[in-house]
Scaffold this active site. Sequence first.
Site, PDB file in Angstrom:
ATOM      1  N   GLU A  67       0.594  -1.612  -0.242  1.00 61.78           N
ATOM      2  CA  GLU A  67       0.165  -0.255  -0.247  1.00 61.78           C
ATOM      3  C   GLU A  67       1.260   1.147   0.417  1.00 61.78           C
ATOM      4  O   GLU A  67       1.848   1.251   0.650  1.00 61.78           O
ATOM      5  CB  GLU A  67      -1.299  -0.194   1.287  1.00 61.78           C
ATOM      6  CG  GLU A  67      -1.798  -0.845   0.530  1.00 61.78           C
ATOM      7  CD  GLU A  67      -2.667  -0.779   2.398  1.00 61.78           C
ATOM      8  OE1 GLU A  67      -4.212  -1.435   1.922  1.00 61.78           O
ATOM      9  OE2 GLU A  67      -2.988  -0.799   3.529  1.00 61.78           O
ATOM     10  N   CYS A  80       3.445   8.809   0.151  1.00 56.90           N
ATOM     11  CA  CYS A  80       4.100   7.717   2.279  1.00 56.90           C
ATOM     12  C   CYS A  80       4.234   6.621   1.148  1.00 56.90           C
ATOM     13  O   CYS A  80       3.295   5.661   1.026  1.00 56.90           O
ATOM     14  CB  CYS A  80       2.784   8.137   3.277  1.00 56.90           C
ATOM     15  SG  CYS A  80       3.254   6.987   4.644  1.00 56.90           S
ATOM     16  N   CYS A 115       5.985  -6.388   7.601  1.00 53.88           N
ATOM     17  CA  CYS A 115       7.628  -6.444   8.704  1.00 53.88           C
ATOM     18  C   CYS A 115       8.006  -6.396   9.918  1.00 53.88           C
ATOM     19  O   CYS A 115       6.461  -7.865   9.594  1.00 53.88           O
ATOM     20  CB  CYS A 115       7.003  -4.587   9.304  1.00 53.88           C
ATOM     21  SG  CYS A 115       7.611  -3.747  10.304  1.00 53.88           S
ATOM     22  N   CYS A 162       5.820  -4.337  16.065  1.00 48.37           N
ATOM     23  CA  CYS A 162       5.416  -3.593  17.207  1.00 48.37           C
ATOM     24  C   CYS A 162       3.852  -3.875  17.524  1.00 48.37           C
ATOM     25  O   CYS A 162       2.609  -3.598  16.860  1.00 48.37           O
ATOM     26  CB  CYS A 162       5.648  -1.815  16.233  1.00 48.37           C
ATOM     27  SG  CYS A 162       7.122  -1.150  15.716  1.00 48.37           S
ATOM     28  N   CYS A 196       0.907  -1.704  15.655  1.00 51.34           N
ATOM     29  CA  CYS A 196       0.852  -1.330  14.694  1.00 51.34           C
ATOM     30  C   CYS A 196       0.354  -3.044  13.702  1.00 51.34           C
ATOM     31  O   CYS A 196       0.963  -3.590  13.923  1.00 51.34           O
ATOM     32  CB  CYS A 196       2.060  -0.540  13.713  1.00 51.34           C
ATOM     33  SG  CYS A 196       2.731  -1.486  12.583  1.00 51.34           S
ATOM     34  N   GLY A 253       6.585  -1.935   6.623  1.00 45.32           N
ATOM     35  CA  GLY A 253       7.640  -2.380   6.510  1.00 45.32           C
ATOM     36  C   GLY A 253       8.998  -0.611   7.337  1.00 45.32           C
ATOM     37  O   GLY A 253       8.419  -0.084   7.438  1.00 45.32           O
ATOM     38  N   GLU A 254      10.457  -1.587   7.246  1.00 40.64           N
ATOM     39  CA  GLU A 254      11.458  -0.608   7.882  1.00 40.64           C
ATOM     40  C   GLU A 254      12.666  -0.933   7.346  1.00 40.64           C
ATOM     41  O   GLU A 254      12.695  -1.207   6.704  1.00 40.64           O
ATOM     42  CB  GLU A 254      11.555  -1.853   9.436  1.00 40.64           C
ATOM     43  CG  GLU A 254      12.956  -1.495  10.506  1.00 40.64           C
ATOM     44  CD  GLU A 254      13.190   0.054  10.383  1.00 40.64           C
ATOM     45  OE1 GLU A 254      11.838   0.864  11.302  1.00 40.64           O
ATOM     46  OE2 GLU A 254      14.041   1.129  10.053  1.00 40.64           O
ATOM     47  N   SER A 296      11.663   6.933   8.716  1.00 37.72           N
ATOM     48  CA  SER A 296      10.990   6.652   9.870  1.00 37.72           C
ATOM     49  C   SER A 296      11.973   5.883  10.310  1.00 37.72           C
ATOM     50  O   SER A 296      11.471   4.274   9.475  1.00 37.72           O
ATOM     51  CB  SER A 296      10.062   7.010   9.604  1.00 37.72           C
ATOM     52  OG  SER A 296       9.017   6.388  10.845  1.00 37.72           O
ATOM     53  N   SER A 298      10.846   6.635  15.627  1.00 36.08           N
ATOM     54  CA  SER A 298       9.562   5.323  16.186  1.00 36.08           C
ATOM     55  C   SER A 298      10.113   5.763  17.832  1.00 36.08           C
ATOM     56  O   SER A 298      10.464   4.180  17.744  1.00 36.08           O
ATOM     57  CB  SER A 298       8.858   4.860  15.680  1.00 36.08           C
ATOM     58  OG  SER A 298       8.641   5.201  14.374  1.00 36.08           O
ATOM     59  N   LEU A 299      10.276   6.926  18.365  1.00 36.28           N
ATOM     60  CA  LEU A 299      10.872   6.360  20.039  1.00 36.28           C
ATOM     61  C   LEU A 299       9.026   5.680  21.048  1.00 36.28           C
ATOM     62  O   LEU A 299       9.244   4.853  21.242  1.00 36.28           O
ATOM     63  CB  LEU A 299      10.536   7.706  20.659  1.00 36.28           C
ATOM     64  CG  LEU A 299      12.058   7.356  21.941  1.00 36.28           C
ATOM     65  CD1 LEU A 299      13.122   7.155  20.825  1.00 36.28           C
ATOM     66  CD2 LEU A 299      11.404   8.852  23.054  1.00 36.28           C
ATOM     67  N   ASN A 305      -3.839   5.245  15.755  1.00 38.03           N
ATOM     68  CA  ASN A 305      -5.510   5.049  15.469  1.00 38.03           C
ATOM     69  C   ASN A 305      -5.844   3.662  15.836  1.00 38.03           C
ATOM     70  O   ASN A 305      -5.238   2.545  15.419  1.00 38.03           O
ATOM     71  CB  ASN A 305      -4.757   5.194  13.723  1.00 38.03           C
ATOM     72  CG  ASN A 305      -4.748   6.433  13.583  1.00 38.03           C
ATOM     73  OD1 ASN A 305      -5.203   7.285  13.353  1.00 38.03           O
ATOM     74  ND2 ASN A 305      -3.488   6.088  12.888  1.00 38.03           N
ATOM     75  N   CYS A 336      -1.850   5.648   9.585  1.00 38.18           N
ATOM     76  CA  CYS A 336      -0.731   5.349  10.699  1.00 38.18           C
ATOM     77  C   CYS A 336      -0.401   3.865  10.581  1.00 38.18           C
ATOM     78  O   CYS A 336      -1.755   4.000  11.665  1.00 38.18           O
ATOM     79  CB  CYS A 336      -0.056   5.873  11.673  1.00 38.18           C
ATOM     80  SG  CYS A 336       0.553   7.764  10.776  1.00 38.18           S
TER      81      CYS A 336
HETATM   82  N1  SAH Z   1       9.001   1.389  10.848  1.00 34.44           N
HETATM   83  C1  SAH Z   1       9.476   2.341  10.715  1.00 34.44           C
HETATM   84  C2  SAH Z   1       8.471   2.666   9.318  1.00 34.44           C
HETATM   85  C3  SAH Z   1       7.253   2.468   9.457  1.00 34.44           C
HETATM   86  S1  SAH Z   1       6.228   4.592   9.724  1.00 34.44           S
HETATM   87  C4  SAH Z   1       8.874   3.165  11.383  1.00 34.44           C
HETATM   88  O1  SAH Z   1       7.786   1.905  12.448  1.00 34.44           O
HETATM   89  O2  SAH Z   1       8.922   4.254  11.765  1.00 34.44           O
HETATM   90  C5  SAH Z   1       4.672   4.282  10.849  1.00 34.44           C
HETATM   91  C6  SAH Z   1       4.495   5.168  11.988  1.00 34.44           C
HETATM   92  O3  SAH Z   1       3.376   5.490  12.230  1.00 34.44           O
HETATM   93  C7  SAH Z   1       5.028   4.748  12.780  1.00 34.44           C
HETATM   94  O4  SAH Z   1       5.997   6.068  13.355  1.00 34.44           O
HETATM   95  C8  SAH Z   1       4.289   3.785  13.881  1.00 34.44           C
HETATM   96  O5  SAH Z   1       5.030   3.820  15.131  1.00 34.44           O
HETATM   97  C9  SAH Z   1       3.242   4.727  13.702  1.00 34.44           C
HETATM   98  N2  SAH Z   1       2.172   3.701  13.678  1.00 34.44           N
HETATM   99  C10 SAH Z   1       1.934   2.621  13.890  1.00 34.44           C
HETATM  100  N3  SAH Z   1       1.053   1.987  14.507  1.00 34.44           N
HETATM  101  C11 SAH Z   1       0.065   3.028  14.527  1.00 34.44           C
HETATM  102  C12 SAH Z   1      -1.684   3.401  14.759  1.00 34.44           C
HETATM  103  N4  SAH Z   1      -1.998   1.843  15.240  1.00 34.44           N
HETATM  104  N5  SAH Z   1      -1.873   4.849  14.822  1.00 34.44           N
HETATM  105  C13 SAH Z   1      -0.732   5.319  15.158  1.00 34.44           C
HETATM  106  N6  SAH Z   1       0.345   5.440  14.522  1.00 34.44           N
HETATM  107  C14 SAH Z   1       0.663   4.528  14.119  1.00 34.44           C
END
Ligand code: SAH
Length: 359
Positions: free
Chosen positions: A94, A107, A114, A118, A121, A163-164, A195, A218-219, A294, A337
């Site tokens: 996507e 995006c 991935c 997390c 996600c 993906g990462e 990211s 992504s902290l 989300n 996201c």
């Molecule tokens: N793997 C990379 C690139 C993906 S970026 C990374 O983690 O940074 C996707 C962003 O959306 C990240 O900051 C991730 O933490 C955030 N994200 C993932 N799931 C989410 C959700 N359910 N609601 C809001 N943000 C989310």
Amino acid sequence: MTAATRDLAELELPELERLLQDEGYEAFHARQLYRWIHRHALIDVAQMTNLPRALRARLDAGFSVASLRIVNDQVSVDGTRKLVLELVDGRRIESVFIPDTPAQTFCVSTQVGCAMSCGFCLTGKMGLVRNLTAGEIVGQVRTLALATGLLDQPFNIVLMGMGEPLHNYENTMKALRMLHAEQGLAVSPRRETLSTVGIVPGLERLSREPLMPNLAISLHATTDEQRTALVPPNVKYPLAAILDACRRFPLKKRSRITFEYVMLNGVNDAPDDARRLAQLLAGIKSKVNLIPLNPAPGIPYARPSDARVDRFAQILADRHLTVSVRKSRGRDIRAACGQLIVEGGVKKSAAQQMALLLR
Ligand code: SAH
């Protein structure tokens, strides 16, 4: 594309130059070809009218230009547009267009699925199916630009899809070089953001690249215990190691590292979390992007109230941090996201893959 044909859209300009020279043609034809493919998003060699007829016939016989097939195209009430794209092997990814003024943003994904797992996600639930090639990463930008009529306009690119990116380092960096090429879309690195969950060796490699995108980390948590529970790679690359790498990261003038922080109701959104976050970021040229969750079926967390988000943001602002709250775009079409997922094709569970990765 058949197995016998080579994909021209997968090649960087110097590779294309070599290829044409091997075929007995001058290098400037490679630049013309690159321009057709990348700037004009043309896939039919026969229409590349400034190339010699014999070269066109040769290319037509032995090569192809792979394109991503749009299998679904949805527009959200807020204008966000999500494309489901089919790759040559039938896998699907996507890519999302986020309209805004003045900047338009694409995006894009770097992997099918991935491996990071997390906990909040949806893509993480898929596990990793495979890496995208550089051509497939660049192809998403071309496909989005063509679909939105923005091929010759400036736009931002965020590697925030599925993906990462640092887990697919080579292909991601090759894709960025291809996007920068003047004969192609000539995207400025200032308009690109990578990211990452913070894979430290990848960050170190990135810090030595000649062309560098903006960096977002992504902290999502302020203690290792909590971060490991939410972002499993933290076991191997804990907070201190990531923040150290950030401190060493060579930033361009006026640029800052973005720290993304997904807010989960009652989990990581208390005033104490905000205070710890401010302490962790002290001394780093940073900005914080708060992302209220989300929610999605299967995700065991909830989105905090606006009041909680505002309170958290205020604590950071009081400590002189720059804070923004990410508007959630395209939630009605699952383009927001963490909502990118394409069913099917997963072999190992996400948890199994994560275990392999961290061995
Ligand atoms: N793997 C990379 C690139 C993906 S970026 C990374 O983690 O940074 C996707 C962003 O959306 C990240 O900051 C991730 O933490 C955030 N994200 C993932 N799931 C989410 C959700 N359910 N609601 C809001 N943000 C989310």
